[in-house]
Design an enzyme around this catalytic site. Structure first.
Site, PDB file in Angstrom:
ATOM      1  N   ASP A 299       0.822  -1.212   0.000  1.00 38.50           N
ATOM      2  CA  ASP A 299       0.000   0.000   0.000  1.00 38.50           C
ATOM      3  C   ASP A 299       0.857   1.263   0.000  1.00 38.50           C
ATOM      4  O   ASP A 299       2.073   1.210   0.256  1.00 38.50           O
ATOM      5  CB  ASP A 299      -0.970  -0.008   1.193  1.00 38.50           C
ATOM      6  CG  ASP A 299      -0.307  -0.433   2.501  1.00 38.50           C
ATOM      7  OD1 ASP A 299       0.931  -0.399   2.591  1.00 38.50           O
ATOM      8  OD2 ASP A 299      -1.026  -0.801   3.434  1.00 38.50           O
TER       9      ASP A 299
ATOM     10  N   ASN B 119      -7.428  -2.890  14.324  1.00 33.28           N
ATOM     11  CA  ASN B 119      -8.801  -3.211  13.902  1.00 33.28           C
ATOM     12  C   ASN B 119      -8.853  -4.448  13.005  1.00 33.28           C
ATOM     13  O   ASN B 119      -9.883  -4.739  12.416  1.00 33.28           O
ATOM     14  CB  ASN B 119      -9.431  -2.015  13.191  1.00 33.28           C
ATOM     15  CG  ASN B 119      -8.675  -1.616  11.924  1.00 33.28           C
ATOM     16  OD1 ASN B 119      -7.725  -2.282  11.541  1.00 33.28           O
ATOM     17  ND2 ASN B 119      -9.103  -0.544  11.284  1.00 33.28           N
TER      18      ASN B 119
ATOM     19  N   GLU C 138      -9.617  -2.027   5.471  1.00 34.97           N
ATOM     20  CA  GLU C 138     -10.250  -1.755   6.761  1.00 34.97           C
ATOM     21  C   GLU C 138     -11.484  -2.645   6.943  1.00 34.97           C
ATOM     22  O   GLU C 138     -12.032  -3.160   5.952  1.00 34.97           O
ATOM     23  CB  GLU C 138     -10.677  -0.282   6.815  1.00 34.97           C
ATOM     24  CG  GLU C 138      -9.543   0.709   6.541  1.00 34.97           C
ATOM     25  CD  GLU C 138      -8.537   0.832   7.690  1.00 34.97           C
ATOM     26  OE1 GLU C 138      -8.404  -0.109   8.496  1.00 34.97           O
ATOM     27  OE2 GLU C 138      -7.881   1.875   7.764  1.00 34.97           O
TER      28      GLU C 138
ATOM     29  N   HIS D 151      -7.087  -4.885  10.218  1.00 37.20           N
ATOM     30  CA  HIS D 151      -6.845  -4.657   8.785  1.00 37.20           C
ATOM     31  C   HIS D 151      -5.556  -5.332   8.332  1.00 37.20           C
ATOM     32  O   HIS D 151      -4.629  -5.545   9.112  1.00 37.20           O
ATOM     33  CB  HIS D 151      -6.889  -3.160   8.432  1.00 37.20           C
ATOM     34  CG  HIS D 151      -5.683  -2.358   8.809  1.00 37.20           C
ATOM     35  ND1 HIS D 151      -5.724  -0.992   8.919  1.00 37.20           N
ATOM     36  CD2 HIS D 151      -4.392  -2.703   9.086  1.00 37.20           C
ATOM     37  CE1 HIS D 151      -4.521  -0.558   9.227  1.00 37.20           C
ATOM     38  NE2 HIS D 151      -3.695  -1.558   9.346  1.00 37.20           N
TER      39      HIS D 151
HETATM   40  P1  PGA Z   1       2.401  -1.561  12.618  1.00 41.80           P
HETATM   41  O1  PGA Z   1       1.223  -1.455  11.545  1.00 41.80           O
HETATM   42  O2  PGA Z   1       3.295  -2.662  12.152  1.00 41.80           O
HETATM   43  O3  PGA Z   1       3.087  -0.218  12.566  1.00 41.80           O
HETATM   44  O4  PGA Z   1       1.766  -1.850  13.936  1.00 41.80           O
HETATM   45  C1  PGA Z   1       0.643  -2.618  11.074  1.00 41.80           C
HETATM   46  C2  PGA Z   1      -0.559  -2.287  10.240  1.00 41.80           C
HETATM   47  O5  PGA Z   1      -1.234  -1.275  10.497  1.00 41.80           O
HETATM   48  O6  PGA Z   1      -0.871  -3.074   9.330  1.00 41.80           O
END
Ligand code: PGA
Length: 240
Positions: A67, A136, A143, A138
Site C-alpha cells: 500500500d 482493527n 479496513e 486490517h
Molecule cells: P504496525 O502497523 O506494524 O506499525 O503496527 C501494522 C498495520 O497497520 O498493518
C-alpha cells in the site's frame, strides 16, 4: 493457518528472515510482497544483515508493496516509498526497476490500481507475502467492511488507522486515503506471513484466529489460505 509464538523480537525476526532466505535461495528470481510499519522493521534489519554477510542476494528479486498513501509526495519522510528505501531497498542489491509500490500521486487511481494488479500477474504472482495487522484487524489498508475487498483500489482510512498512524506525522497531516492491494489479491500469494507484536494487537489476533471469518476482521480470511502463518510475541498472543 499456523501460529508461532516467540519469546523475543529477535527470534521472531530471525524466523521471518529464514522464510525469506529459503524463498530467495530456492527461487532467486522470486516475487516478494512487502509491508511497512513497525512490525516488519526487525525482519528487514535481519535481511539487510544477511545480505551484508553475503548469504542472500536480491539481484533477481522483484517486490510489490501492499500500500501507499494518496497525495503524499513520494519523497515525503512518511511515504511508504521512503520507508522501504530507509529500511530495506537502499541497503541491498535490488535493481530499482524490480521495486513496485503503488503511485499515490497517480492522476487516475483506478488506472493505477489496474496497472498494479496487471504487473503482479505478469510477474507470475507473489511467492511470499509479508503482512502486519492493524489494531482493527486490517491487512494492507483493507479496513473492516461489509464485504471482503478484491483487487488494488483506493480506500478511505478508518478513524482507528488514522489514530494509530498519526504518530508518524509530527509536522504534517496524515492523508485520508491510500491505495492498497485488496484482500483477494493478498490471498493469491503462495505463502503469507503475518507479524504481530505487542498487547495492542492481542484482540485483533484473537479475532483473526478464532472469531468469525468476516470482513469485519479482514485478517480472519487468512484462515482460508492454505499456507499462512502468524508470527507472534507473547503479548500479541495473550488472548489466544
Ligand atoms: P504496525 O502497523 O506494524 O506499525 O503496527 C501494522 C498495520 O497497520 O498493518
Amino acid at each position: 493457518m499456523e501460529i508461532k509464538i516467540f519469546e523475543t523480537e529477535e527470534a521472531l525476526a530471525n524466523y521471518a528472515a529464514d522464510l525469506f532466505e529459503e524463498t530467495i535461495l530456492r527461487k532467486p528470481d522470486c516475487v516478494l510482497g512487502l509491508a511497512t510499519g513497525a512490525s516488519p522493521e526487525p525482519t528487514y534489519a535481519e535481511l539487510v544483515r544477511r545480505y551484508t554477510q553475503g548469504r542472500i542476494s536480491f539481484a533477481q528479486v522483484t517486490t510489490f508493496n501492499l500500500d501507499e498513501y494518496c497525495g503524499l509526495p513520494r519523497d515525503d519522510k512518511n511515504s511508504y516509498y521512503s520507508f522501504m528505501q530507509a529500511h530495506l531497498f537502499s541497503h541491498i542489491d535490488i535493481p530499482a526497476d524490480h521495486i513496485h509500490i503503488e503511485n499515490g500521486n497517480a492522476e487516475d487511481y483506478e488506472e493505477e490500481a489496474k496497472a498494479y494488479d496487471a504487473q503482479i500477474l505478469a510477474s507470475g504472482g507473489i511467492d511470499l507475502q509479508l503482512l502486519g495487522i492493524g489494531t482493527n484487524g486490517h491487512i494492507g489498508f483493507n479496513e473492516p467492511a461489509d464485504a471482503f475487498t478484491e483487487h488494488t483500489f483506493r480506500i478511505k482510512l478508518s478513524d482507528s488507522t488514522i489514530a494509530a498512524n498519526s504518530r508518524y506525522f509530527t509536522d504534517s497531516k496524515i492523508p485520508e486515503y491510500a491505495l492498497t492491494m485488496g484482500v483477494a489479491g493478498i490471498m493469491m500469494a503462495k505463502k503469507i506471513v503475518l507479524i504481530a507484536t505487542g498487547s495492542k494487537k492481542a484482540q485483533a489476533i484473537k479475532d483473526t484466529a478464532s472469531g468469525p471469518i468476516s470482513p469485519r476482521c479482514p485478517a480472519s480470511v487468512l484462515r482460508l489460505h492454505r499456507d499462512a502463518v502468524l508470527l507472534l510475541d507473547r503479548e500479541a498472543a495473550s488472548l489466544l
